[in-house]
Design an enzyme around this catalytic site. Structure first.
Site, PDB file in Angstrom:
ATOM      1  N   ALA A   1      -1.705   5.686   2.322  1.00  0.00           N
ATOM      2  CA  ALA A   1      -2.911   4.864   2.355  1.00  0.00           C
ATOM      3  C   ALA A   1      -3.004   4.095   3.658  1.00  0.00           C
ATOM      4  O   ALA A   1      -1.998   3.795   4.304  1.00  0.00           O
ATOM      5  CB  ALA A   1      -2.910   3.887   1.183  1.00  0.00           C
TER       6      ALA A   1
ATOM      7  N   LEU B   1       0.843  -1.179   0.000  1.00  0.00           N
ATOM      8  CA  LEU B   1       0.000   0.000   0.000  1.00  0.00           C
ATOM      9  C   LEU B   1       0.882   1.235   0.000  1.00  0.00           C
ATOM     10  O   LEU B   1       1.990   1.219   0.543  1.00  0.00           O
ATOM     11  CB  LEU B   1      -0.926   0.015   1.229  1.00  0.00           C
ATOM     12  N   ASP B   2       0.369   2.299  -0.577  1.00  0.00           N
ATOM     13  CA  ASP B   2       1.110   3.548  -0.614  1.00  0.00           C
ATOM     14  C   ASP B   2       1.315   4.100   0.792  1.00  0.00           C
ATOM     15  O   ASP B   2       0.576   3.773   1.717  1.00  0.00           O
ATOM     16  CB  ASP B   2       0.348   4.558  -1.473  1.00  0.00           C
ATOM     17  N   LYS B   3       2.313   4.934   0.947  1.00  0.00           N
ATOM     18  CA  LYS B   3       2.646   5.507   2.257  1.00  0.00           C
ATOM     19  C   LYS B   3       1.450   6.210   2.884  1.00  0.00           C
ATOM     20  O   LYS B   3       1.203   6.092   4.092  1.00  0.00           O
ATOM     21  CB  LYS B   3       3.819   6.481   2.117  1.00  0.00           C
TER      22      LYS B   3
END
Length: 255
Positions: free
Chosen positions: A163, A159-161
């Protein structure tokens, strides 16, 4: 800029033979048709390899070592070729060597005991990166699951930072390969909150699909407003392995 959550989502057809005309009593049948069930055709066909892992008793030596939590498969290959691994008292340097469940495997003189399969679910908070190592020293999700079990576990997906949402960690390499294989299409569901109210024209643009700068094309399966949510909140269903897929979608329409 948008913040979003990734939520968890998780027959063989019956083939019947064609109906034939019933013959009269005493009549001899000529060239009687032979019907073959579709599943029998697959059984008789020899398959040339399958990228999806098969679950057999014998496993590759590098996989056996990696599943024990000692290292990755690539590192295990190095240890094998350098002569640090023994099987049943014999030095093994052959790549692709397979071991049985009752074989005794030693690494650097110590017996390897197979660890239990572990599955850890993490509700990832924002501001944590999903990479194993980070050159900038940022907070990592691995710090959050470090004491979850003694076995070496890795994230199935990232997952993105910025998110937050569900992440699965495991030492089950077969499951990781199966979930990440392109043959298995996985639907991803995101709960997105952007920095301003979303209008219908932008939703229509996203539903029709957008061209990415890297030449890819993104088209979600569905986009809807969140029930009882704010005008800034929206639900997105999509099947894609693109990086920062949700963030890039909403940046394209000015959020």
């Amino acid at each position: 800029m948008c913040a979003y959550q990734k939520k968890d989502s998780s027959g063989r057809g019956r083939v019947g033979a064609k109906k034939t005309t019933q013959k009269k009593r005493g009549e001899k049948s000529k060239n009687k048709p032979k019907f073959v069930h579709k599943s029998d055709q697959f059984k008789s066909t020899k398959r040339k390899g399958d990228a999806v892992p098969s679950f057999s008793e014998n496993v590759r030596l590098n996989k056996y070592i990696a599943n024990a939590g000692i290292c990755s498969r690539r590192e295990a290959d190095i240890f094998i070729t350098t002569g640090l691994v023994e099987v049943n008292g014999k030095l093994v340097t052959e790549m692709g060597y397979k071991v049985k469940p009752d074989d005794e495997v030693k690494y650097d003189g110590a017996v390897i005991s197979q660890s239990q399969k572990r599955y850890v679910l993490l509700n990832k908070p924002k501001d944590f990166v999903s990479t194993n190592t980070d050159a900038w020293g940022r907070k990592s999700v691995n710090q959050l699951v470090f004491n979850a079990c003694k076995e070496r576990i890795v994230a199935v997906d990232k997952l993105d930072k910025y998110a937050s949402g569900l992440m699965l960690f495991t030492n089950d390499s077969d499951l990781i390969k199966k979930l990440n294989h392109p043959r298995h299409i996985k639907k991803q569901i995101f709960h997105v909150e952007v920095n301003k109210n979303i209008n219908f024209d932008d939703m229509k643009t996203l539903m029709e699909g957008i061209e990415l700068e890297d030449g890819g094309f993104l088209k979600p399966d569905n986009i809807e407003f969140i029930r009882d949510g704010k005008p800034k909140e929206i639900g997105v269903e999509i099947q894609s392995n693109k990086y920062r897929v949700v963030e890039r979608m909403f940046e394209h329409v000015g959020y």
